[in-house]
Enzyme design. Sequence first.
Site, PDB file in Angstrom:
ATOM      1  N   THR A  16       0.895  -1.134   0.000  1.00  0.00           N
ATOM      2  CA  THR A  16       0.000   0.000   0.000  1.00  0.00           C
ATOM      3  C   THR A  16       0.937   1.188   0.000  1.00  0.00           C
ATOM      4  OG1 THR A  16      -1.606  -1.390   1.106  1.00  0.00           O
ATOM      5  CG2 THR A  16      -1.759   0.947   1.605  1.00  0.00           C
ATOM      6  N   GLY A  27       1.721  -1.387   5.032  1.00  0.00           N
ATOM      7  CA  GLY A  27       2.303  -2.462   5.839  1.00  0.00           C
ATOM      8  C   GLY A  27       1.321  -3.529   6.266  1.00  0.00           C
ATOM      9  N   GLY A  28       0.178  -3.652   5.570  1.00  0.00           N
ATOM     10  CA  GLY A  28      -0.766  -4.739   5.858  1.00  0.00           C
ATOM     11  C   GLY A  28      -1.206  -4.723   7.299  1.00  0.00           C
TER      12      GLY A  28
HETATM   13  N1  GLY Z   1      -5.239  -3.746   1.397  1.00  0.00           N
HETATM   14  C1  GLY Z   1      -4.640  -3.301   2.582  1.00  0.00           C
HETATM   15  C2  GLY Z   1      -5.599  -2.692   3.534  1.00  0.00           C
HETATM   16  O1  GLY Z   1      -6.550  -2.084   3.119  1.00  0.00           O
HETATM   17  O2  GLY Z   1      -5.429  -2.811   4.717  1.00  0.00           O
END
Ligand code: GLY
Length: 558
Positions: A368, A459-460
Amino acid sequence: MTTTLKNTLLFFLLTIGCSLQAAEKPQKAAIASAHFMATEAGHRILAQGGNAFDAAIAVSSTLAVVEQHSSGIGGGAFWLLHRASDGKNVMIDGREMAPSKAHKDMYLDEKGEVNRDLALHGPLSAAIPGEIAGLDHLAQHYGKLPLSASLQPAIEAAENGFPAYARIIRHIERKKKILQRYPASMAIYLPNGKVPEVGDLIIQKDLAKTLKAVAKKGRKGFYEGKVAKKLVKANNADGGIWTLEDLKNYKVLEREPIYSEYNGKKLITASPPSSGGIAIATILNILSAWDLNSMDVSKRVHLIAEAMRRAYRDRSIYLGDSDYVDIPSKLLTHPYYAEGLRASISEIQATPSAILPGIGESPKGTDTTHFSIIDTEGNMVSATLTVNTGLASGFIAAGTGVLLNNEMDDFSAKPGEPNAYGLVGDQANAIEPGKRPLSSMSPTIVIGDDEVAVLGTPGGSRIITMVLLGILDFDAGNPPASWVALPRFHHQYLPDKIYAEKDAFTPEMIAALEKLGHTVQVHNGKWGNMHAVHWDKKTGTVQAASDPRNPMAKAEVK
Ligand code: GLY
Protein backbone atom coordinates in the site's frame (compact mmCIF):
# COMPACT_ATOMS: atom_id res chain seq x y z
CA MET A 1 -8.81 56.72 28.67
CA THR A 2 -6.50 59.12 26.86
CA THR A 3 -6.12 58.93 23.10
CA THR A 4 -2.46 57.98 23.50
CA LEU A 5 -3.36 55.13 25.82
CA LYS A 6 -6.13 54.00 23.45
CA ASN A 7 -3.72 54.05 20.51
CA THR A 8 -1.12 52.13 22.47
CA LEU A 9 -3.71 49.50 23.43
CA LEU A 10 -4.98 49.29 19.86
CA PHE A 11 -1.42 48.87 18.59
CA PHE A 12 -0.81 46.19 21.22
CA LEU A 13 -3.99 44.29 20.30
CA LEU A 14 -3.26 44.53 16.59
CA THR A 15 0.27 43.29 17.17
CA ILE A 16 -0.97 40.30 19.16
CA GLY A 17 -3.66 39.68 16.53
CA CYS A 18 -1.09 39.73 13.74
CA SER A 19 1.37 37.50 15.51
CA LEU A 20 -1.40 35.01 16.40
CA GLN A 21 -2.54 35.04 12.83
CA ALA A 22 1.03 34.58 11.60
CA ALA A 23 1.55 31.67 13.96
CA GLU A 24 -1.76 30.12 12.95
CA LYS A 25 -0.50 29.33 9.50
CA PRO A 26 2.50 27.28 8.45
CA GLN A 27 5.19 29.40 6.80
CA LYS A 28 5.78 26.77 4.13
CA ALA A 29 4.12 23.68 2.70
CA ALA A 30 5.37 20.16 3.40
CA ILE A 31 4.83 16.96 1.44
CA ALA A 32 6.22 13.51 2.11
CA SER A 33 5.47 10.58 -0.18
CA ALA A 34 6.91 7.26 -1.31
CA HIS A 35 8.22 8.53 -4.67
CA PHE A 36 10.10 11.71 -5.52
CA MET A 37 8.02 12.29 -8.67
CA ALA A 38 4.82 12.28 -6.61
CA THR A 39 6.16 14.71 -4.01
CA GLU A 40 7.36 17.00 -6.81
CA ALA A 41 3.96 16.73 -8.54
CA GLY A 42 2.28 17.87 -5.32
CA HIS A 43 4.55 20.89 -4.94
CA ARG A 44 4.06 21.76 -8.62
CA ILE A 45 0.30 21.93 -8.09
CA LEU A 46 0.74 24.06 -4.94
CA ALA A 47 2.92 26.43 -6.97
CA GLN A 48 0.08 26.72 -9.50
CA GLY A 49 -2.24 28.01 -6.77
CA GLY A 50 -3.67 24.68 -5.65
CA ASN A 51 -4.27 23.79 -2.03
CA ALA A 52 -3.34 20.63 -0.11
CA PHE A 53 -6.38 18.85 -1.57
CA ASP A 54 -5.37 19.60 -5.16
CA ALA A 55 -1.83 18.52 -4.26
CA ALA A 56 -3.29 15.29 -2.85
CA ILE A 57 -4.87 14.59 -6.25
CA ALA A 58 -1.52 15.17 -7.96
CA VAL A 59 0.38 12.99 -5.48
CA SER A 60 -2.23 10.18 -5.54
CA SER A 61 -2.44 10.06 -9.33
CA THR A 62 1.33 10.26 -9.81
CA LEU A 63 1.85 7.42 -7.32
CA ALA A 64 -0.76 5.52 -9.35
CA VAL A 65 1.60 5.76 -12.32
CA VAL A 66 5.05 5.40 -10.77
CA GLU A 67 4.37 3.14 -7.79
CA GLN A 68 1.84 0.66 -9.15
CA HIS A 69 2.94 -2.14 -6.87
CA SER A 70 1.41 -0.09 -4.06
CA SER A 71 -1.57 1.89 -5.33
CA GLY A 72 -3.33 2.87 -8.51
CA ILE A 73 -6.49 3.93 -10.25
CA GLY A 74 -7.49 0.27 -10.27
CA GLY A 75 -7.45 0.38 -6.45
CA GLY A 76 -8.80 2.45 -3.58
CA ALA A 77 -7.86 4.85 -0.80
CA PHE A 78 -8.79 6.77 2.32
CA TRP A 79 -7.99 10.48 2.28
CA LEU A 80 -8.25 12.01 5.73
CA LEU A 81 -8.67 15.77 5.39
CA HIS A 82 -8.48 18.72 7.74
CA ARG A 83 -9.75 21.96 6.19
CA ALA A 84 -8.28 25.04 7.85
CA SER A 85 -11.00 27.52 6.87
CA ASP A 86 -13.71 25.87 8.97
CA GLY A 87 -11.84 23.18 10.90
CA LYS A 88 -13.75 20.41 9.12
CA ASN A 89 -12.28 16.92 9.46
CA VAL A 90 -13.51 14.24 7.10
CA MET A 91 -12.43 10.90 5.71
CA ILE A 92 -13.04 10.50 1.99
CA ASP A 93 -13.74 6.80 1.56
CA GLY A 94 -12.65 5.65 -1.89
CA ARG A 95 -12.39 2.03 -0.77
CA GLU A 96 -13.24 -0.61 -3.36
CA MET A 97 -16.72 -2.23 -3.35
CA ALA A 98 -17.50 -5.89 -3.99
CA PRO A 99 -19.17 -6.39 -7.39
CA SER A 100 -22.92 -7.09 -7.42
CA LYS A 101 -22.38 -10.74 -8.39
CA ALA A 102 -19.98 -11.37 -5.49
CA HIS A 103 -21.06 -13.89 -2.86
CA LYS A 104 -19.59 -15.22 0.34
CA ASP A 105 -18.45 -18.56 -1.04
CA MET A 106 -16.96 -17.27 -4.28
CA TYR A 107 -13.41 -18.35 -3.47
CA LEU A 108 -14.25 -21.74 -1.95
CA ASP A 109 -13.50 -24.90 -3.93
CA GLU A 110 -15.63 -28.05 -3.95
CA LYS A 111 -14.04 -29.13 -0.66
CA GLY A 112 -14.92 -25.81 0.95
CA GLU A 113 -11.28 -24.67 0.99
CA VAL A 114 -10.26 -21.14 -0.04
CA ASN A 115 -8.70 -21.06 -3.51
CA ARG A 116 -5.87 -18.59 -2.81
CA ASP A 117 -5.03 -18.18 -6.49
CA LEU A 118 -8.55 -17.00 -7.34
CA ALA A 119 -8.70 -14.75 -4.27
CA LEU A 120 -5.40 -13.05 -5.08
CA HIS A 121 -4.75 -13.20 -8.82
CA GLY A 122 -6.60 -12.19 -11.97
CA PRO A 123 -9.85 -10.29 -12.43
CA LEU A 124 -12.00 -12.31 -10.01
CA SER A 125 -9.85 -11.00 -7.14
CA ALA A 126 -10.68 -7.39 -8.05
CA ALA A 127 -13.31 -5.26 -6.35
CA ILE A 128 -14.75 -2.14 -8.03
CA PRO A 129 -12.05 0.56 -7.79
CA GLY A 130 -12.65 3.77 -5.84
CA GLU A 131 -9.59 5.90 -6.41
CA ILE A 132 -10.84 7.90 -9.41
CA ALA A 133 -14.17 8.61 -7.72
CA GLY A 134 -12.24 9.84 -4.68
CA LEU A 135 -10.01 12.13 -6.72
CA ASP A 136 -13.00 13.55 -8.56
CA HIS A 137 -14.74 14.16 -5.22
CA LEU A 138 -11.66 15.91 -3.83
CA ALA A 139 -11.51 18.23 -6.84
CA GLN A 140 -15.26 18.97 -6.79
CA HIS A 141 -15.61 19.63 -3.08
CA TYR A 142 -12.25 20.61 -1.61
CA GLY A 143 -9.78 21.68 -4.29
CA LYS A 144 -9.27 25.05 -5.92
CA LEU A 145 -8.04 23.82 -9.32
CA PRO A 146 -9.86 21.77 -11.96
CA LEU A 147 -9.26 18.02 -11.80
CA SER A 148 -7.56 18.20 -15.21
CA ALA A 149 -4.82 20.50 -13.84
CA SER A 150 -4.09 18.29 -10.85
CA LEU A 151 -3.95 15.14 -13.01
CA GLN A 152 -1.48 16.66 -15.47
CA PRO A 153 1.76 15.50 -13.76
CA ALA A 154 0.43 11.91 -13.69
CA ILE A 155 -0.57 12.06 -17.35
CA GLU A 156 2.96 13.22 -18.23
CA ALA A 157 4.54 10.49 -16.10
CA ALA A 158 2.42 7.83 -17.82
CA GLU A 159 3.06 9.21 -21.30
CA ASN A 160 6.80 9.90 -20.97
CA GLY A 161 7.60 7.04 -18.62
CA PHE A 162 9.44 6.77 -15.35
CA PRO A 163 12.72 5.00 -14.66
CA ALA A 164 12.36 1.51 -13.20
CA TYR A 165 13.81 1.19 -9.69
CA ALA A 166 14.80 -1.65 -7.39
CA ARG A 167 11.53 -1.93 -5.47
CA ILE A 168 9.19 -2.15 -8.47
CA ILE A 169 11.63 -4.51 -10.21
CA ARG A 170 11.55 -6.81 -7.18
CA HIS A 171 7.76 -6.89 -7.38
CA ILE A 172 7.81 -7.65 -11.10
CA GLU A 173 10.26 -10.50 -10.50
CA ARG A 174 8.11 -11.91 -7.70
CA LYS A 175 4.91 -11.70 -9.72
CA LYS A 176 6.39 -12.70 -13.07
CA LYS A 177 4.42 -15.96 -13.38
CA ILE A 178 1.11 -14.19 -12.78
CA LEU A 179 1.95 -11.27 -15.08
CA GLN A 180 2.81 -13.75 -17.83
CA ARG A 181 -0.79 -14.96 -17.85
CA TYR A 182 -2.02 -11.62 -19.21
CA PRO A 183 -0.71 -9.99 -22.45
CA ALA A 184 -1.58 -6.43 -21.37
CA SER A 185 0.37 -6.93 -18.11
CA MET A 186 3.29 -8.46 -20.01
CA ALA A 187 3.44 -5.46 -22.34
CA ILE A 188 4.02 -3.05 -19.45
CA TYR A 189 6.01 -5.04 -16.93
CA LEU A 190 7.81 -7.62 -19.06
CA PRO A 191 8.54 -5.91 -22.39
CA ASN A 192 10.13 -8.45 -24.77
CA GLY A 193 9.50 -11.01 -22.04
CA LYS A 194 12.14 -9.49 -19.75
CA VAL A 195 12.03 -7.89 -16.32
CA PRO A 196 13.09 -4.22 -16.72
CA GLU A 197 16.46 -3.13 -15.38
CA VAL A 198 17.10 -0.14 -13.13
CA GLY A 199 16.72 3.00 -15.25
CA ASP A 200 14.66 1.41 -18.05
CA LEU A 201 11.68 3.66 -18.80
CA ILE A 202 8.25 2.20 -18.00
CA ILE A 203 5.89 3.95 -20.41
CA GLN A 204 2.11 3.55 -20.07
CA LYS A 205 0.32 5.05 -23.08
CA ASP A 206 -3.02 3.37 -22.36
CA LEU A 207 -2.96 4.56 -18.77
CA ALA A 208 -2.21 8.10 -20.01
CA LYS A 209 -5.29 7.87 -22.28
CA THR A 210 -7.46 6.70 -19.38
CA LEU A 211 -6.20 9.53 -17.18
CA LYS A 212 -6.91 12.00 -20.00
CA ALA A 213 -10.47 10.70 -20.25
CA VAL A 214 -10.86 11.36 -16.51
CA ALA A 215 -9.25 14.80 -16.86
CA LYS A 216 -11.86 15.62 -19.51
CA LYS A 217 -14.99 14.01 -18.08
CA GLY A 218 -14.29 13.56 -14.37
CA ARG A 219 -15.42 10.26 -12.85
CA LYS A 220 -17.59 9.53 -15.89
CA GLY A 221 -14.38 9.15 -17.90
CA PHE A 222 -13.65 6.02 -15.88
CA TYR A 223 -16.92 4.62 -14.56
CA GLU A 224 -18.94 5.13 -17.75
CA GLY A 225 -18.37 5.23 -21.49
CA LYS A 226 -15.47 3.72 -23.43
CA VAL A 227 -13.08 3.10 -20.53
CA ALA A 228 -15.80 1.39 -18.47
CA LYS A 229 -16.74 -0.84 -21.40
CA LYS A 230 -13.11 -1.87 -21.91
CA LEU A 231 -12.67 -2.55 -18.19
CA VAL A 232 -15.74 -4.79 -18.01
CA LYS A 233 -14.94 -6.58 -21.28
CA ALA A 234 -11.37 -7.38 -20.20
CA ASN A 235 -12.47 -8.32 -16.68
CA ASN A 236 -15.16 -10.72 -17.91
CA ALA A 237 -12.97 -12.26 -20.63
CA ASP A 238 -10.61 -13.61 -17.96
CA GLY A 239 -13.15 -14.86 -15.45
CA GLY A 240 -14.19 -11.65 -13.64
CA ILE A 241 -17.76 -10.74 -12.68
CA TRP A 242 -17.83 -6.93 -13.01
CA THR A 243 -20.77 -5.28 -14.76
CA LEU A 244 -21.16 -1.81 -16.27
CA GLU A 245 -23.73 -1.10 -13.56
CA ASP A 246 -21.17 -1.96 -10.85
CA LEU A 247 -18.85 0.72 -12.19
CA LYS A 248 -21.58 3.30 -12.63
CA ASN A 249 -22.89 2.63 -9.12
CA TYR A 250 -19.54 3.05 -7.38
CA LYS A 251 -20.09 5.45 -4.47
CA VAL A 252 -17.46 7.59 -2.84
CA LEU A 253 -18.44 8.37 0.77
CA GLU A 254 -17.65 11.08 3.29
CA ARG A 255 -17.14 9.45 6.67
CA GLU A 256 -16.85 10.98 10.10
CA PRO A 257 -13.32 10.14 11.30
CA ILE A 258 -12.64 8.33 14.58
CA TYR A 259 -11.77 10.85 17.32
CA SER A 260 -9.82 10.07 20.44
CA GLU A 261 -7.40 11.69 22.88
CA TYR A 262 -4.01 10.77 24.19
CA ASN A 263 -2.00 12.81 26.71
CA GLY A 264 -4.01 15.92 25.87
CA LYS A 265 -3.54 15.50 22.13
CA LYS A 266 -6.51 15.12 19.80
CA LEU A 267 -6.36 12.14 17.51
CA ILE A 268 -8.22 12.21 14.17
CA THR A 269 -8.00 8.94 12.33
CA ALA A 270 -9.58 6.47 9.93
CA SER A 271 -13.10 5.16 10.55
CA PRO A 272 -14.61 1.87 9.27
CA PRO A 273 -14.28 0.26 6.78
CA SER A 274 -10.81 0.78 8.17
CA SER A 275 -10.07 -1.04 11.37
CA GLY A 276 -7.11 1.23 12.02
CA GLY A 277 -8.66 4.19 13.80
CA ILE A 278 -10.68 2.13 16.27
CA ALA A 279 -7.72 -0.15 17.03
CA ILE A 280 -5.32 2.77 17.53
CA ALA A 281 -7.83 4.54 19.79
CA THR A 282 -8.34 1.38 21.87
CA ILE A 283 -4.60 0.83 22.25
CA LEU A 284 -3.91 4.45 23.22
CA ASN A 285 -6.80 4.44 25.70
CA ILE A 286 -5.40 1.32 27.35
CA LEU A 287 -1.89 2.81 27.48
CA SER A 288 -3.01 6.21 28.75
CA ALA A 289 -2.81 5.12 32.41
CA TRP A 290 0.91 4.43 32.26
CA ASP A 291 3.86 6.78 31.90
CA LEU A 292 5.48 4.89 29.04
CA ASN A 293 8.35 7.32 28.61
CA SER A 294 9.77 6.81 32.07
CA MET A 295 9.48 3.04 32.47
CA ASP A 296 11.90 0.22 31.79
CA VAL A 297 11.98 -0.36 28.03
CA SER A 298 11.06 -4.10 28.16
CA LYS A 299 8.09 -3.37 30.40
CA ARG A 300 7.05 -0.64 27.96
CA VAL A 301 7.15 -3.09 25.03
CA HIS A 302 5.26 -5.68 27.10
CA LEU A 303 2.43 -3.26 27.93
CA ILE A 304 2.21 -1.96 24.36
CA ALA A 305 2.13 -5.53 23.00
CA GLU A 306 -0.62 -6.49 25.48
CA ALA A 307 -2.69 -3.48 24.38
CA MET A 308 -2.11 -4.39 20.70
CA ARG A 309 -3.17 -8.00 21.38
CA ARG A 310 -6.51 -6.86 22.80
CA ALA A 311 -7.27 -4.35 20.06
CA TYR A 312 -6.52 -6.87 17.28
CA ARG A 313 -8.70 -9.42 19.00
CA ASP A 314 -11.59 -6.93 18.89
CA ARG A 315 -10.78 -6.23 15.26
CA SER A 316 -11.28 -9.87 14.40
CA ILE A 317 -14.72 -10.01 16.00
CA TYR A 318 -16.39 -6.67 15.49
CA LEU A 319 -15.01 -4.86 12.47
CA GLY A 320 -16.22 -4.74 8.89
CA ASP A 321 -18.01 -2.29 6.58
CA SER A 322 -20.17 -0.16 8.89
CA ASP A 323 -22.80 0.15 6.13
CA TYR A 324 -23.39 -3.61 6.47
CA VAL A 325 -22.64 -4.47 10.09
CA ASP A 326 -23.28 -2.70 13.39
CA ILE A 327 -19.92 -1.76 14.80
CA PRO A 328 -19.84 -0.74 18.47
CA SER A 329 -17.41 2.10 17.62
CA LYS A 330 -18.37 4.30 20.56
CA LEU A 331 -17.88 1.47 23.02
CA LEU A 332 -14.61 0.25 21.51
CA THR A 333 -13.10 3.74 21.58
CA HIS A 334 -14.45 4.68 25.03
CA PRO A 335 -11.99 5.10 27.93
CA TYR A 336 -14.23 2.99 30.24
CA TYR A 337 -14.01 0.07 27.83
CA ALA A 338 -10.23 0.47 27.75
CA GLU A 339 -10.19 0.46 31.55
CA GLY A 340 -11.69 -3.03 31.50
CA LEU A 341 -9.13 -4.23 28.98
CA ARG A 342 -6.32 -2.65 30.99
CA ALA A 343 -7.50 -4.41 34.12
CA SER A 344 -7.01 -7.71 32.31
CA ILE A 345 -3.32 -6.96 31.65
CA SER A 346 -0.72 -8.29 34.05
CA GLU A 347 2.44 -6.21 34.35
CA ILE A 348 4.50 -9.34 35.02
CA GLN A 349 2.99 -11.94 32.70
CA ALA A 350 1.95 -12.07 29.02
CA THR A 351 -1.69 -13.08 28.45
CA PRO A 352 -1.88 -16.03 26.05
CA SER A 353 -4.14 -14.99 23.14
CA ALA A 354 -5.82 -18.40 23.40
CA ILE A 355 -7.55 -17.40 26.64
CA LEU A 356 -9.03 -14.23 25.12
CA PRO A 357 -12.13 -15.37 23.23
CA GLY A 358 -12.05 -14.19 19.62
CA ILE A 359 -11.61 -15.20 16.05
CA GLY A 360 -8.07 -14.08 15.48
CA GLU A 361 -8.44 -12.45 12.13
CA SER A 362 -5.82 -10.55 10.26
CA PRO A 363 -5.66 -7.46 8.07
CA LYS A 364 -3.94 -7.70 4.68
CA GLY A 365 -2.16 -5.89 1.91
CA THR A 366 1.46 -4.98 2.56
CA ASP A 367 1.97 -3.02 -0.60
CA THR A 368 0.00 0.00 0.00
CA THR A 369 1.32 3.57 0.07
CA HIS A 370 0.92 6.68 2.17
CA PHE A 371 1.55 10.40 1.85
CA SER A 372 1.15 13.40 4.12
CA ILE A 373 0.65 17.04 3.16
CA ILE A 374 0.24 20.36 4.90
CA ASP A 375 -0.14 23.60 2.96
CA THR A 376 0.45 27.22 3.95
CA GLU A 377 -3.22 27.69 4.86
CA GLY A 378 -2.97 24.86 7.40
CA ASN A 379 -5.00 22.41 5.28
CA MET A 380 -3.84 18.84 5.85
CA VAL A 381 -4.13 15.54 4.06
CA SER A 382 -3.16 12.17 5.45
CA ALA A 383 -3.82 9.59 2.73
CA THR A 384 -3.27 5.86 2.50
CA LEU A 385 -3.88 4.20 -0.87
CA THR A 386 -3.78 0.59 -1.97
CA VAL A 387 -4.17 -2.07 -4.62
CA ASN A 388 -3.64 -4.65 -1.84
CA THR A 389 -0.66 -6.99 -2.42
CA GLY A 390 2.37 -6.00 -4.53
CA LEU A 391 1.26 -5.43 -8.15
CA ALA A 392 -2.22 -6.43 -7.02
CA SER A 393 -4.08 -8.99 -9.14
CA GLY A 394 -1.31 -8.83 -11.78
CA PHE A 395 -4.05 -8.14 -14.33
CA ILE A 396 -4.03 -5.05 -16.52
CA ALA A 397 -7.34 -4.60 -18.32
CA ALA A 398 -6.44 -4.50 -22.02
CA GLY A 399 -6.71 -1.09 -23.67
CA THR A 400 -7.01 0.83 -20.37
CA GLY A 401 -3.61 0.53 -18.68
CA VAL A 402 -5.49 -0.09 -15.42
CA LEU A 403 -3.94 -2.68 -13.11
CA LEU A 404 -6.84 -4.19 -11.17
CA ASN A 405 -6.64 -4.47 -7.39
CA ASN A 406 -6.94 -7.78 -5.53
CA GLU A 407 -8.79 -6.19 -2.63
CA MET A 408 -11.40 -8.99 -2.48
CA ASP A 409 -8.78 -10.83 -0.41
CA ASP A 410 -9.28 -8.23 2.33
CA PHE A 411 -12.66 -9.83 2.99
CA SER A 412 -12.65 -12.97 5.02
CA ALA A 413 -13.21 -15.60 2.36
CA LYS A 414 -14.01 -18.09 5.13
CA PRO A 415 -14.38 -17.19 8.81
CA GLY A 416 -11.23 -18.07 10.74
CA GLU A 417 -9.17 -18.67 7.57
CA PRO A 418 -6.06 -16.48 7.44
CA ASN A 419 -5.64 -14.20 4.44
CA ALA A 420 -2.43 -13.11 2.68
CA TYR A 421 -1.27 -11.43 5.90
CA GLY A 422 -2.13 -14.18 8.33
CA LEU A 423 -5.16 -12.29 9.57
CA VAL A 424 -8.42 -14.01 10.25
CA GLY A 425 -11.92 -12.58 10.24
CA ASP A 426 -15.51 -13.29 11.08
CA GLN A 427 -18.96 -12.70 9.57
CA ALA A 428 -18.59 -8.93 10.03
CA ASN A 429 -16.11 -9.01 7.17
CA ALA A 430 -17.74 -11.72 5.03
CA ILE A 431 -18.17 -11.03 1.29
CA GLU A 432 -21.45 -9.37 0.26
CA PRO A 433 -22.35 -7.52 -2.95
CA GLY A 434 -21.55 -3.81 -2.72
CA LYS A 435 -19.71 -4.19 0.60
CA ARG A 436 -16.28 -2.70 1.27
CA PRO A 437 -13.58 -5.05 2.54
CA LEU A 438 -12.16 -4.32 5.97
CA SER A 439 -8.91 -2.36 5.75
CA SER A 440 -6.04 -1.63 8.09
CA MET A 441 -5.14 1.64 6.41
CA SER A 442 -4.79 4.23 9.15
CA PRO A 443 -4.14 7.74 7.87
CA THR A 444 -3.91 9.89 11.00
CA ILE A 445 -3.67 13.49 12.14
CA VAL A 446 -2.69 14.29 15.74
CA ILE A 447 -3.35 17.80 17.01
CA GLY A 448 -1.62 19.01 20.15
CA ASP A 449 -1.76 22.48 21.74
CA ASP A 450 1.26 23.72 19.84
CA GLU A 451 2.01 21.15 17.22
CA VAL A 452 0.44 18.89 14.66
CA ALA A 453 1.52 15.52 13.25
CA VAL A 454 0.24 14.03 9.99
CA LEU A 455 1.34 10.45 9.46
CA GLY A 456 0.62 6.99 8.08
CA THR A 457 2.25 4.04 6.38
CA PRO A 458 1.59 0.94 4.31
CA GLY A 459 2.30 -2.46 5.84
CA GLY A 460 -0.77 -4.74 5.86
CA SER A 461 -1.63 -6.00 9.31
CA ARG A 462 1.24 -3.95 10.75
CA ILE A 463 -0.04 -0.57 9.53
CA ILE A 464 -1.97 -0.01 12.74
CA THR A 465 0.90 -0.76 15.09
CA MET A 466 3.42 1.22 13.00
CA VAL A 467 1.18 4.29 13.12
CA LEU A 468 0.69 3.72 16.84
CA LEU A 469 4.46 3.64 17.47
CA GLY A 470 4.79 6.84 15.40
CA ILE A 471 2.14 8.55 17.54
CA LEU A 472 3.87 7.46 20.76
CA ASP A 473 7.19 8.77 19.43
CA PHE A 474 5.56 12.11 18.55
CA ASP A 475 4.08 12.19 22.05
CA ALA A 476 7.54 11.53 23.50
CA GLY A 477 8.68 14.79 21.87
CA ASN A 478 10.68 13.36 18.99
CA PRO A 479 10.73 14.88 15.47
CA PRO A 480 9.16 13.28 12.37
CA ALA A 481 12.53 11.96 11.17
CA SER A 482 12.45 9.74 14.25
CA TRP A 483 8.81 8.53 13.80
CA VAL A 484 9.50 7.32 10.28
CA ALA A 485 12.83 5.66 11.08
CA LEU A 486 12.01 3.89 14.38
CA PRO A 487 12.66 0.15 14.50
CA ARG A 488 9.21 -1.44 14.75
CA PHE A 489 7.48 -4.22 16.66
CA HIS A 490 4.01 -5.68 16.37
CA HIS A 491 1.46 -7.98 18.01
CA GLN A 492 -1.77 -8.92 16.21
CA TYR A 493 -3.42 -11.29 18.73
CA LEU A 494 -2.92 -14.34 16.50
CA PRO A 495 -0.36 -15.67 15.82
CA ASP A 496 0.49 -15.10 19.49
CA LYS A 497 3.93 -13.52 19.02
CA ILE A 498 5.67 -10.20 19.24
CA TYR A 499 7.16 -9.64 15.79
CA ALA A 500 10.09 -7.23 15.57
CA GLU A 501 12.37 -5.61 13.07
CA LYS A 502 16.02 -6.56 13.48
CA ASP A 503 17.05 -3.47 15.44
CA ALA A 504 13.93 -3.13 17.58
CA PHE A 505 15.16 -5.12 20.60
CA THR A 506 18.48 -5.89 22.23
CA PRO A 507 19.16 -9.54 23.22
CA GLU A 508 18.55 -8.47 26.83
CA MET A 509 15.13 -7.10 25.94
CA ILE A 510 14.21 -10.28 24.09
CA ALA A 511 15.25 -12.30 27.15
CA ALA A 512 13.17 -10.04 29.42
CA LEU A 513 10.10 -10.33 27.16
CA GLU A 514 10.46 -14.11 26.95
CA LYS A 515 10.66 -14.25 30.74
CA LEU A 516 7.28 -12.48 30.83
CA GLY A 517 5.87 -15.25 28.65
CA HIS A 518 6.10 -13.65 25.20
CA THR A 519 7.32 -15.39 22.08
CA VAL A 520 9.50 -12.95 20.13
CA GLN A 521 10.13 -13.40 16.42
CA VAL A 522 12.72 -11.13 14.84
CA HIS A 523 12.38 -10.44 11.11
CA ASN A 524 15.29 -9.61 8.86
CA GLY A 525 13.12 -7.63 6.44
CA LYS A 526 12.21 -3.96 6.76
CA TRP A 527 8.65 -2.93 7.55
CA GLY A 528 6.68 0.04 6.43
CA ASN A 529 7.15 3.12 4.35
CA MET A 530 6.02 5.94 6.61
CA HIS A 531 5.71 9.53 5.39
CA ALA A 532 4.94 12.29 7.83
CA VAL A 533 4.76 16.05 8.19
CA HIS A 534 4.90 18.17 11.33
CA TRP A 535 3.81 21.74 12.04
CA ASP A 536 5.14 23.65 15.02
CA LYS A 537 2.39 26.19 15.61
CA LYS A 538 4.53 28.35 17.89
CA THR A 539 7.09 29.09 15.23
CA GLY A 540 5.04 28.36 12.12
CA THR A 541 7.75 25.99 10.89
CA VAL A 542 6.99 22.71 9.16
CA GLN A 543 9.03 19.55 8.70
CA ALA A 544 8.57 16.61 6.36
CA ALA A 545 10.14 13.20 6.77
CA SER A 546 10.16 10.05 4.67
CA ASP A 547 10.96 6.54 5.73
CA PRO A 548 14.68 5.85 5.24
CA ARG A 549 13.70 2.28 4.32
CA ASN A 550 12.58 3.62 0.93
CA PRO A 551 15.32 5.27 -1.15
CA MET A 552 12.83 6.52 -3.79
CA ALA A 553 10.83 8.54 -1.24
CA LYS A 554 10.98 12.29 -0.99
CA ALA A 555 10.04 14.64 1.83
CA GLU A 556 10.17 18.29 0.88
CA VAL A 557 9.34 21.62 2.50
CA LYS A 558 8.87 24.51 0.08
N1 GLY B 1 -5.24 -3.75 1.40
C1 GLY B 1 -4.64 -3.30 2.58
C2 GLY B 1 -5.60 -2.69 3.53
O1 GLY B 1 -6.55 -2.08 3.12
O2 GLY B 1 -5.43 -2.81 4.72
